[in-house]
Design a protein around this motif. Sequence first.
Motif, PDB file in Angstrom:
ATOM      1  N   ARG A 150       0.848  -1.170  -0.059  1.00 33.76           N
ATOM      2  CA  ARG A 150       0.078   0.112   0.200  1.00 33.76           C
ATOM      3  C   ARG A 150       0.669   1.317   0.163  1.00 33.76           C
ATOM      4  NH1 ARG A 150      -4.595  -1.818  -0.802  1.00 33.76           N
ATOM      5  NH2 ARG A 150      -5.350   0.325  -0.859  1.00 33.76           N
ATOM      6  N   ILE A 151       1.777   1.221  -0.989  1.00 34.39           N
ATOM      7  CA  ILE A 151       2.566   2.436  -1.134  1.00 34.39           C
ATOM      8  C   ILE A 151       2.157   3.048  -2.757  1.00 34.39           C
ATOM      9  CG2 ILE A 151       4.972   3.122  -1.378  1.00 34.39           C
ATOM     10  CD1 ILE A 151       5.852   1.309   0.852  1.00 34.39           C
ATOM     11  N   GLN A 152       1.958   4.231  -2.411  1.00 39.56           N
ATOM     12  CA  GLN A 152       1.617   4.585  -3.970  1.00 39.56           C
ATOM     13  C   GLN A 152       2.395   5.958  -4.320  1.00 39.56           C
ATOM     14  OE1 GLN A 152      -2.574   5.293  -3.703  1.00 39.56           O
ATOM     15  NE2 GLN A 152      -2.885   6.673  -5.328  1.00 39.56           N
ATOM     16  N   MET A 153       2.614   5.975  -5.696  1.00 31.21           N
ATOM     17  CA  MET A 153       3.230   7.133  -6.272  1.00 31.21           C
ATOM     18  C   MET A 153       3.114   8.260  -6.458  1.00 31.21           C
ATOM     19  SD  MET A 153       6.116   6.448  -9.516  1.00 31.21           S
ATOM     20  CE  MET A 153       6.794   5.095  -9.162  1.00 31.21           C
ATOM     21  N   HIS A 154       1.729   8.246  -7.258  1.00 38.29           N
ATOM     22  CA  HIS A 154       1.269   9.251  -7.689  1.00 38.29           C
ATOM     23  C   HIS A 154      -0.435   9.275  -7.100  1.00 38.29           C
ATOM     24  CE1 HIS A 154       4.100  10.539 -10.980  1.00 38.29           C
ATOM     25  NE2 HIS A 154       4.299   9.380 -10.952  1.00 38.29           N
ATOM     26  N   ALA A 155      -1.090  10.522  -6.934  1.00 40.55           N
ATOM     27  CA  ALA A 155      -2.353  10.650  -6.396  1.00 40.55           C
ATOM     28  C   ALA A 155      -3.304   9.447  -7.268  1.00 40.55           C
ATOM     29  CB  ALA A 155      -2.550  11.874  -6.393  1.00 40.55           C
ATOM     30  N   ASP A 156      -2.779   9.540  -8.485  1.00 43.10           N
ATOM     31  CA  ASP A 156      -4.177   9.015  -9.266  1.00 43.10           C
ATOM     32  C   ASP A 156      -3.717   7.531  -9.946  1.00 43.10           C
ATOM     33  OD1 ASP A 156      -2.053   9.738 -10.952  1.00 43.10           O
ATOM     34  OD2 ASP A 156      -3.488  10.652 -12.434  1.00 43.10           O
ATOM     35  N   THR A 157      -2.384   7.116  -9.439  1.00 44.01           N
ATOM     36  CA  THR A 157      -2.258   5.542  -9.918  1.00 44.01           C
ATOM     37  C   THR A 157      -2.919   4.625  -8.982  1.00 44.01           C
ATOM     38  OG1 THR A 157       0.038   5.822  -8.649  1.00 44.01           O
ATOM     39  CG2 THR A 157      -0.263   6.103 -11.004  1.00 44.01           C
ATOM     40  N   PRO A 158      -3.842   3.781  -9.471  1.00 49.98           N
ATOM     41  CA  PRO A 158      -4.435   2.661  -8.752  1.00 49.98           C
ATOM     42  C   PRO A 158      -3.405   1.554  -8.243  1.00 49.98           C
ATOM     43  CG  PRO A 158      -4.999   2.382 -11.211  1.00 49.98           C
ATOM     44  CD  PRO A 158      -4.022   3.709 -10.990  1.00 49.98           C
ATOM     45  N   LEU A 159      -3.777   1.187  -6.843  1.00 54.18           N
ATOM     46  CA  LEU A 159      -3.079  -0.004  -6.287  1.00 54.18           C
ATOM     47  C   LEU A 159      -3.481  -1.389  -6.871  1.00 54.18           C
ATOM     48  CD1 LEU A 159      -2.455   1.680  -2.849  1.00 54.18           C
ATOM     49  CD2 LEU A 159      -0.691   1.388  -4.558  1.00 54.18           C
ATOM     50  N   VAL A 160      -2.837  -1.721  -7.967  1.00 52.58           N
ATOM     51  CA  VAL A 160      -3.369  -3.213  -8.354  1.00 52.58           C
ATOM     52  C   VAL A 160      -2.037  -3.891  -8.330  1.00 52.58           C
ATOM     53  CG1 VAL A 160      -4.539  -4.218 -10.324  1.00 52.58           C
ATOM     54  CG2 VAL A 160      -4.844  -1.828 -10.123  1.00 52.58           C
ATOM     55  N   PRO A 161      -2.060  -4.965  -7.482  1.00 53.33           N
ATOM     56  CA  PRO A 161      -0.962  -6.085  -7.264  1.00 53.33           C
ATOM     57  C   PRO A 161      -0.813  -6.780  -8.490  1.00 53.33           C
ATOM     58  CG  PRO A 161      -2.722  -6.273  -5.552  1.00 53.33           C
ATOM     59  CD  PRO A 161      -2.989  -5.304  -6.384  1.00 53.33           C
ATOM     60  N   GLY A 162       0.395  -7.426  -8.732  1.00 51.79           N
ATOM     61  CA  GLY A 162       0.512  -8.171  -9.690  1.00 51.79           C
ATOM     62  C   GLY A 162       1.771  -8.491 -10.118  1.00 51.79           C
ATOM     63  N   PRO A 163       2.281  -9.350 -11.021  1.00 51.69           N
ATOM     64  CA  PRO A 163       3.537  -9.814 -11.374  1.00 51.69           C
ATOM     65  C   PRO A 163       4.461  -8.964 -12.158  1.00 51.69           C
ATOM     66  CG  PRO A 163       2.029 -10.653 -12.924  1.00 51.69           C
ATOM     67  CD  PRO A 163       1.169  -9.588 -12.132  1.00 51.69           C
ATOM     68  N   VAL A 164       4.077  -7.615 -12.378  1.00 52.34           N
ATOM     69  CA  VAL A 164       4.917  -6.713 -13.367  1.00 52.34           C
ATOM     70  C   VAL A 164       5.614  -5.805 -12.493  1.00 52.34           C
ATOM     71  CG1 VAL A 164       4.880  -5.052 -15.285  1.00 52.34           C
ATOM     72  CG2 VAL A 164       3.259  -6.856 -15.275  1.00 52.34           C
ATOM     73  N   ALA A 165       7.099  -5.628 -12.792  1.00 56.29           N
ATOM     74  CA  ALA A 165       7.680  -4.593 -12.036  1.00 56.29           C
ATOM     75  C   ALA A 165       8.299  -3.447 -13.124  1.00 56.29           C
ATOM     76  CB  ALA A 165       9.037  -5.306 -11.396  1.00 56.29           C
ATOM     77  N   PHE A 166       8.356  -2.484 -12.572  1.00 50.79           N
ATOM     78  CA  PHE A 166       8.703  -1.425 -13.684  1.00 50.79           C
ATOM     79  C   PHE A 166       9.842  -0.436 -12.878  1.00 50.79           C
ATOM     80  CE2 PHE A 166       7.489   2.767 -16.047  1.00 50.79           C
ATOM     81  CZ  PHE A 166       8.472   2.461 -17.139  1.00 50.79           C
ATOM     82  N   ILE A 167      11.105  -0.503 -13.325  1.00 52.53           N
ATOM     83  CA  ILE A 167      12.119   0.371 -13.204  1.00 52.53           C
ATOM     84  C   ILE A 167      12.357   1.455 -14.055  1.00 52.53           C
ATOM     85  CG2 ILE A 167      14.719   0.273 -12.755  1.00 52.53           C
ATOM     86  CD1 ILE A 167      14.458  -2.662 -12.161  1.00 52.53           C
ATOM     87  N   SER A 168      12.100   2.613 -13.571  1.00 48.97           N
ATOM     88  CA  SER A 168      11.835   3.758 -14.105  1.00 48.97           C
ATOM     89  C   SER A 168      12.656   5.178 -14.091  1.00 48.97           C
ATOM     90  CB  SER A 168      10.479   4.175 -14.635  1.00 48.97           C
ATOM     91  OG  SER A 168      10.262   5.213 -15.291  1.00 48.97           O
TER      92      SER A 168
END
Lengths: 484, 484
Positions: A150-168
């Motif tokens: 339950r750590i969120q990056m932007h106010a509008d990015t939904p917290l949907v758990p799953g298998p994808v990681a993104f290093i950006s």
Amino acid sequence: LAQDWNFGEGFPPRNIAIVGVSRTEAASAPGYTGLGVLCILIQAGFPGNLYPVNPYASVIEGLHVYPKLTSIPERLDLVIVTVPPAAVPEVVRDCVDAKVLNVQICTSGFSETGQEEGKRLEEEIKRIAIEGNLRIIGPNCIGFQIPSARIQMHADTPLVPGPVAFISQSGGHARIFLLRGPELGLGFSTAISYGNALLMDSTDFLEYLGNDPETRIICLYLEGIKDGRRFMNLVKRLNRVKPVVIWKGGLTTSGARAAVSHTSSLAGDRKIWDAFFKQTGAIEVSSVDDMANVTMTLLRLKPSTGNRAAVLAAGGGSSVATGDICTQNGIELPPLSEQTKAKLLEFISLVNQGVANPIDVPNVVMDYPGLVRAYELLAADPVVDMVIIHLGAEFFMGRILDAMVELQKHVLKSAGQNHRIKPLLVALSNEGQVRDTQKYEQQLNEFGVPAYGSLQSACRALNRFANYHRFLAESKAQNDIVSG
Amino acid sequence: LAQDWNFGEGFPPRNIAIVGVSRTEAASAPGYTGLGVLCILIQAGFPGNLYPVNPYASVIEGLHVYPKLTSIPERLDLVIVTVPPAAVPEVVRDCVDAKVLNVQICTSGFSETGQEEGKRLEEEIKRIAIEGNLRIIGPNCIGFQIPSARIQMHADTPLVPGPVAFISQSGGHARIFLLRGPELGLGFSTAISYGNALLMDSTDFLEYLGNDPETRIICLYLEGIKDGRRFMNLVKRLNRVKPVVIWKGGLTTSGARAAVSHTSSLAGDRKIWDAFFKQTGAIEVSSVDDMANVTMTLLRLKPSTGNRAAVLAAGGGSSVATGDICTQNGIELPPLSEQTKAKLLEFISLVNQGVANPIDVPNVVMDYPGLVRAYELLAADPVVDMVIIHLGAEFFMGRILDAMVELQKHVLKSAGQNHRIKPLLVALSNEGQVRDTQKYEQQLNEFGVPAYGSLQSACRALNRFANYHRFLAESKAQNDIVSG
């Protein structure tokens, strides 16, 4: 020489301190103020302790405020720094004193400005952190989204758990992927925006996510790389286990100039990256949408090295374009076998239609039994690896959406009985008036039908999917020869 | 040898007969029945006489029905044939007897089916027409949309008159362009869907439209060409006066196979077409959207051979992508002059922003005075040919749409005083959630701001626009040398 920072200790963080939280802020303040970060974490329902730090306040958003990091009563997994650039070195010193495990510096205005003062401050931070053995993420970054924590990056990015990681290396691209992914049914283990990569770089995060059991696919958006050799060896090893999908930004002169100005990165040469992709087998993409399509394909389809499709389309001119687009984007449309054509002609009239491949059958695609019959005949043809339905959004307004969902159920049911099942895919047309394309794309994906917003993007993704599995198969064959 | 049919006599038609009009038809009937064609023309408000032909009816849709063509009391400019394939030769004989000026055969089921009966019928029609000196359009076509004459092609294609002509071997592509064009502010002089091109081919229509005063730009969608030499010479000559924009379908193996099945066309070789475009200077496009964007650009912008842009963007990662996309699609982003950068820095902070080109200024683009100031500085820089604003649709929800429209007025007002004015263009971002992109693209175009649905499509169109004007300039220079 780049250092191995053993990123992962204290991750995902169970407590977070935020340095530079004001009591209130002007409506015009930019998005990533300390108060903004705090509010996003509260709103996301972060379950651990949150510690706002501000020497001039006592309570903010109902939370006790600490005057400095060293006065916080537990060891900190993560400190988020949002004070102005000139104040950052002192906060970093406090982090060393408080034995903080990870420090994320959101603040911008360092080497990426190209100005002396910013460069000097960045060097000072680097020196303090190396001496204090402090893990720094950033500066000039937005940090983390970890849905399961339950750590969120932007106010509008939904917290949907799953298998994808993104290093950006870009917080903006991370936001777009976090918004777009769930539309294609993608959930995330961890997304990391790491900005200038002053100390911890993509390689450190990649190592961590390679060992993360929740992560099955690793996507990266890169502007620069600090230690090319270590990065390449790691990608080479990981890509055999977890597909590594990379968008390398700044491979043209003006893109590279923007990368210097964005994250102070040296973007590198096209030739070096060509060699990199060839040697590692990592999958190259060129936009977030591209990345999302490839990732969705890798997760949804069973491994296959085949790139030959049968395409069901509606409209003669459109079928010509379909043939050209598939060929130009690496998907082969083989001529169907005579037997398949003869069986199709048992129920398909040639007036205004055609059974070349693409199969131009506006009447058939409107009709569920016809669609099932056509799918089964095409899937049974040994020259066909997959069946693509290519239609404009207008076709989905009526009964076709339901028919497609029914057909997909039928395909999946048959898959239990038949190992040689061919995937059913939908590519929406993006020509002309395309207002509802994304709506139907999303609905189809929700119902489990792999759907793409255009035939171009479908073919590009399917081509790279097949190439990835071909690379794995060839590497395995080579290894077998060596070990045999 | 292909014949010159002198297409144009009786055009635009002042009267139309339709052969094969039923009194009623099943709801499931395909779109291009005789009754359907009649109803479209009535609904469009066609002002001339309409003659339904059917030996078994007396009144349809309130119109007197004639038993055969020869019983109609005036000479016919256009006869539209919609009877089944086997009945077409007899109708064509009637057309010869009635000395009809033009015959449009909608009926499909001829050589494009690949079957003997269809080929035989087509040959028979051809023989009758050549002997009777009859102009045949089609078969397997949908005919005409001529807004100024209130002739409509599809039930949903709005009648918007204007300077664009479209000669299309596909009725489906014609429909898409006729729907899409008006969204970008494009109106049409004439659109022609001509199918199998049994007698009259693109070259005949091209000759007619070359002499049509209403037509200023000629677009074509081609599958095959009957007389390559005549076509090339005509394009070469016309393209200097009216830009000729061509989408050549079927240039890959599977696209070519679909072209045979669609209009019985032999698609030709990529190399031959490369030479064609090089020699004629005609503008090559690869989709209807592409065609619409190039056409809009040609109509809106003053002639220019420059391809150097300054791009105002919002977001660091997005700016890197902006640089890469422009370079890869033929638009150069030159480094700004030191003077321009210094002046920009007088009001642009470098924190979270940058004045490399692309100019990454999220705060500036939100603010009208800042936008005007930035535009004026960029437009005054001699290395810049045009200014592109590249933003996601979300930016246009607020005040930016108004600011952009104001700025465009300002630009156009300045244009009166300054001949070296640089165009202002908007490229919407198509990354991520793009639901409203087309809405804002349309609104901006309505307000006179040239806007594109993606940066890729903007650059592709602007690059070909500049190349076209460079081709004209170079041809003129060569001619001057020859005649000098």
